[in-house]
Design a protein around this motif. Structure first.
Motif, PDB file in Angstrom:
ATOM      1  N   GLU A  75       0.818  -1.217   0.000  1.00  0.00           N
ATOM      2  CA  GLU A  75       0.000   0.000   0.000  1.00  0.00           C
ATOM      3  C   GLU A  75       0.850   1.264   0.000  1.00  0.00           C
ATOM      4  O   GLU A  75       0.417   2.299  -0.497  1.00  0.00           O
ATOM      5  CB  GLU A  75      -0.935   0.006   1.220  1.00  0.00           C
ATOM      6  CG  GLU A  75      -2.094  -0.939   1.071  1.00  0.00           C
ATOM      7  CD  GLU A  75      -3.058  -0.916   2.232  1.00  0.00           C
ATOM      8  OE1 GLU A  75      -4.105  -1.568   2.111  1.00  0.00           O
ATOM      9  OE2 GLU A  75      -2.783  -0.271   3.268  1.00  0.00           O
ATOM     10  N   ARG A  76       2.036   1.182   0.504  1.00  0.00           N
ATOM     11  CA  ARG A  76       2.912   2.345   0.505  1.00  0.00           C
ATOM     12  C   ARG A  76       3.707   2.486  -0.787  1.00  0.00           C
ATOM     13  O   ARG A  76       3.875   3.585  -1.292  1.00  0.00           O
ATOM     14  CB  ARG A  76       3.854   2.294   1.717  1.00  0.00           C
ATOM     15  CG  ARG A  76       3.154   2.874   2.935  1.00  0.00           C
ATOM     16  CD  ARG A  76       3.289   2.059   4.172  1.00  0.00           C
ATOM     17  NE  ARG A  76       2.408   2.576   5.222  1.00  0.00           N
ATOM     18  CZ  ARG A  76       1.128   2.205   5.362  1.00  0.00           C
ATOM     19  NH1 ARG A  76       0.569   1.352   4.546  1.00  0.00           N
ATOM     20  NH2 ARG A  76       0.391   2.733   6.321  1.00  0.00           N
ATOM     21  N   LYS A  77       4.169   1.396  -1.329  1.00  0.00           N
ATOM     22  CA  LYS A  77       4.979   1.437  -2.554  1.00  0.00           C
ATOM     23  C   LYS A  77       4.125   1.605  -3.816  1.00  0.00           C
ATOM     24  O   LYS A  77       4.592   2.181  -4.800  1.00  0.00           O
ATOM     25  CB  LYS A  77       5.807   0.163  -2.678  1.00  0.00           C
ATOM     26  CG  LYS A  77       6.850   0.017  -1.609  1.00  0.00           C
ATOM     27  CD  LYS A  77       8.201  -0.047  -2.246  1.00  0.00           C
ATOM     28  CE  LYS A  77       9.233  -0.239  -1.171  1.00  0.00           C
ATOM     29  NZ  LYS A  77      10.321   0.680  -1.273  1.00  0.00           N
ATOM     30  N   PHE A  78       2.914   1.063  -3.800  1.00  0.00           N
ATOM     31  CA  PHE A  78       2.088   1.052  -5.010  1.00  0.00           C
ATOM     32  C   PHE A  78       0.747   1.754  -4.814  1.00  0.00           C
ATOM     33  O   PHE A  78      -0.257   1.382  -5.414  1.00  0.00           O
ATOM     34  CB  PHE A  78       1.848  -0.396  -5.472  1.00  0.00           C
ATOM     35  CG  PHE A  78       3.108  -1.163  -5.715  1.00  0.00           C
ATOM     36  CD1 PHE A  78       3.905  -0.894  -6.811  1.00  0.00           C
ATOM     37  CD2 PHE A  78       3.517  -2.149  -4.830  1.00  0.00           C
ATOM     38  CE1 PHE A  78       5.081  -1.586  -7.034  1.00  0.00           C
ATOM     39  CE2 PHE A  78       4.688  -2.861  -5.032  1.00  0.00           C
ATOM     40  CZ  PHE A  78       5.470  -2.573  -6.138  1.00  0.00           C
ATOM     41  N   GLU A  79       0.729   2.778  -4.005  1.00  0.00           N
ATOM     42  CA  GLU A  79      -0.515   3.487  -3.692  1.00  0.00           C
ATOM     43  C   GLU A  79      -1.211   4.011  -4.958  1.00  0.00           C
ATOM     44  O   GLU A  79      -2.419   3.848  -5.124  1.00  0.00           O
ATOM     45  CB  GLU A  79      -0.242   4.639  -2.724  1.00  0.00           C
ATOM     46  CG  GLU A  79      -1.493   5.363  -2.294  1.00  0.00           C
ATOM     47  CD  GLU A  79      -1.202   6.443  -1.267  1.00  0.00           C
ATOM     48  OE1 GLU A  79      -2.183   7.045  -0.806  1.00  0.00           O
ATOM     49  OE2 GLU A  79      -0.031   6.682  -0.928  1.00  0.00           O
ATOM     50  N   LYS A  80      -0.464   4.606  -5.848  1.00  0.00           N
ATOM     51  CA  LYS A  80      -1.072   5.151  -7.077  1.00  0.00           C
ATOM     52  C   LYS A  80      -1.619   4.038  -7.969  1.00  0.00           C
ATOM     53  O   LYS A  80      -2.692   4.172  -8.553  1.00  0.00           O
ATOM     54  CB  LYS A  80      -0.057   5.998  -7.842  1.00  0.00           C
ATOM     55  CG  LYS A  80       0.265   7.299  -7.148  1.00  0.00           C
ATOM     56  CD  LYS A  80       1.269   8.115  -7.920  1.00  0.00           C
ATOM     57  CE  LYS A  80       1.594   9.374  -7.136  1.00  0.00           C
ATOM     58  NZ  LYS A  80       2.567  10.196  -7.802  1.00  0.00           N
ATOM     59  N   THR A  81      -0.897   2.946  -8.074  1.00  0.00           N
ATOM     60  CA  THR A  81      -1.356   1.807  -8.887  1.00  0.00           C
ATOM     61  C   THR A  81      -2.634   1.220  -8.307  1.00  0.00           C
ATOM     62  O   THR A  81      -3.585   0.929  -9.044  1.00  0.00           O
ATOM     63  CB  THR A  81      -0.269   0.723  -8.971  1.00  0.00           C
ATOM     64  OG1 THR A  81       0.914   1.304  -9.494  1.00  0.00           O
ATOM     65  CG2 THR A  81      -0.716  -0.438  -9.841  1.00  0.00           C
ATOM     66  N   ILE A  82      -2.660   1.055  -7.008  1.00  0.00           N
ATOM     67  CA  ILE A  82      -3.863   0.524  -6.348  1.00  0.00           C
ATOM     68  C   ILE A  82      -5.036   1.470  -6.578  1.00  0.00           C
ATOM     69  O   ILE A  82      -6.144   1.028  -6.885  1.00  0.00           O
ATOM     70  CB  ILE A  82      -3.603   0.297  -4.845  1.00  0.00           C
ATOM     71  CG1 ILE A  82      -2.569  -0.806  -4.644  1.00  0.00           C
ATOM     72  CG2 ILE A  82      -4.894  -0.044  -4.114  1.00  0.00           C
ATOM     73  CD1 ILE A  82      -2.054  -0.927  -3.223  1.00  0.00           C
ATOM     74  N   SER A  83      -4.802   2.759  -6.478  1.00  0.00           N
ATOM     75  CA  SER A  83      -5.867   3.748  -6.717  1.00  0.00           C
ATOM     76  C   SER A  83      -6.404   3.654  -8.138  1.00  0.00           C
ATOM     77  O   SER A  83      -7.609   3.755  -8.364  1.00  0.00           O
ATOM     78  CB  SER A  83      -5.352   5.160  -6.442  1.00  0.00           C
ATOM     79  OG  SER A  83      -5.062   5.320  -5.090  1.00  0.00           O
ATOM     80  N   LYS A  94     -12.179   5.766   0.669  1.00  0.00           N
ATOM     81  CA  LYS A  94     -11.739   7.046   1.227  1.00  0.00           C
ATOM     82  C   LYS A  94     -10.227   7.142   1.297  1.00  0.00           C
ATOM     83  O   LYS A  94      -9.660   8.222   1.246  1.00  0.00           O
ATOM     84  CB  LYS A  94     -12.364   7.252   2.597  1.00  0.00           C
ATOM     85  CG  LYS A  94     -13.859   7.415   2.503  1.00  0.00           C
ATOM     86  CD  LYS A  94     -14.507   7.647   3.824  1.00  0.00           C
ATOM     87  CE  LYS A  94     -15.997   7.796   3.554  1.00  0.00           C
ATOM     88  NZ  LYS A  94     -16.799   7.856   4.695  1.00  0.00           N
ATOM     89  N   LYS A  95      -9.570   5.980   1.448  1.00  0.00           N
ATOM     90  CA  LYS A  95      -8.117   5.962   1.464  1.00  0.00           C
ATOM     91  C   LYS A  95      -7.621   4.601   1.003  1.00  0.00           C
ATOM     92  O   LYS A  95      -8.364   3.634   0.965  1.00  0.00           O
ATOM     93  CB  LYS A  95      -7.570   6.305   2.853  1.00  0.00           C
ATOM     94  CG  LYS A  95      -7.977   5.352   3.949  1.00  0.00           C
ATOM     95  CD  LYS A  95      -7.416   5.855   5.271  1.00  0.00           C
ATOM     96  CE  LYS A  95      -7.852   5.003   6.427  1.00  0.00           C
ATOM     97  NZ  LYS A  95      -7.273   5.442   7.683  1.00  0.00           N
ATOM     98  N   VAL A  96      -6.342   4.569   0.647  1.00  0.00           N
ATOM     99  CA  VAL A  96      -5.707   3.333   0.189  1.00  0.00           C
ATOM    100  C   VAL A  96      -4.726   2.828   1.235  1.00  0.00           C
ATOM    101  O   VAL A  96      -4.603   1.632   1.449  1.00  0.00           O
ATOM    102  CB  VAL A  96      -4.996   3.554  -1.170  1.00  0.00           C
ATOM    103  CG1 VAL A  96      -4.194   2.339  -1.573  1.00  0.00           C
ATOM    104  CG2 VAL A  96      -6.011   3.907  -2.239  1.00  0.00           C
ATOM    105  N   ARG A  97      -4.047   3.744   1.904  1.00  0.00           N
ATOM    106  CA  ARG A  97      -3.030   3.386   2.905  1.00  0.00           C
ATOM    107  C   ARG A  97      -3.659   3.336   4.296  1.00  0.00           C
ATOM    108  O   ARG A  97      -4.233   4.310   4.749  1.00  0.00           O
ATOM    109  CB  ARG A  97      -1.924   4.423   2.915  1.00  0.00           C
ATOM    110  CG  ARG A  97      -1.078   4.396   1.686  1.00  0.00           C
ATOM    111  CD  ARG A  97      -0.136   5.559   1.609  1.00  0.00           C
ATOM    112  NE  ARG A  97       0.668   5.690   2.815  1.00  0.00           N
ATOM    113  CZ  ARG A  97       1.872   6.195   2.845  1.00  0.00           C
ATOM    114  NH1 ARG A  97       2.414   6.647   1.739  1.00  0.00           N
ATOM    115  NH2 ARG A  97       2.539   6.292   3.965  1.00  0.00           N
TER     116      ARG A  97
END
Length: 173
Positions: A75-83, A94-97
């Motif tokens: 979730e920290r390294k790939f936050e944008k990809t997950i989003s 509401k959030k990813v991390r």
């Protein structure tokens, strides 16, 4: 037996109702990755078996800890990809991390729910209560249709909540 994706969709309402308490990524992975054991047995032995991964001992100890660490880093390294993946599926959390504690709790719930749904419908699941008991004392035979109906209804509620969330998001933008 509940299909692997239904293990997630049956518990996803937890996130929709309490998004601050349940990390949807952790729920997804923890409720479904247990079934990788079935793939292993199929490739190794040519048949599908439930082994140690399908035990409460495993999903209460090793599994949530290791998976939580992986998801925390992911979730920290790939936050944008997950989003972007969430956006593709029209899912707008509401959030990813999430904090480690939330991830761990979600992984614990996901793993335990998987074993809980499976224990009623699999006659041969020798490790459910390992090391206390050999075999599956919870199998309910033909009554397992009740579990499949329950999982299906919970999954339908997830679809309803997802569609409602999409509608709310559209109105906001």
């Amino acid at each position: 037996m509940p299909a692997t994706p239904l293990h997630f969709s049956a518990i996803a309402p937890l996130h929709f109702k309490r998004p601050e308490t349940f990390d949807v990524t952790a729920l997804l992975y923890s409720s479904t990755l247990v079934d990788l054991e079935l793939v292993y047995y199929f490739l190794a032995e040519g048949q599908i078996n439930h082994g140690f991964w399908h035990s409460y001992l495993f999903v209460l100890t090793i599994y949530p800890l290791v998976l939580s660490l992986i998801i925390y880093v992911m979730e920290r390294k790939f936050e944008k990809t997950i989003s972007r993946i969430y956006k593709f599926f029209r899912f707008f959390p509401k959030k990813v991390r999430y904090p480690f504690k939330t991830i761990y709790f979600s992984c614990l719930i996901g793993g335990v729910s998987h074993i809980f749904f499976d224990m009623w419908v699999h006659e041969i699941s020798p490790y459910v209560l390992f090391p206390l008991f050999n075999g599956n004392p919870f199998w309910i035979g033909e009554w397992s249709i009740v579990i499949n109906v329950l999982v299906s209804l919970l999954s339908l509620s997830t679809v309803y909540l997802w569609i409602r969330q999409i509608q709310i998001h559209r109105k906001a933008f």
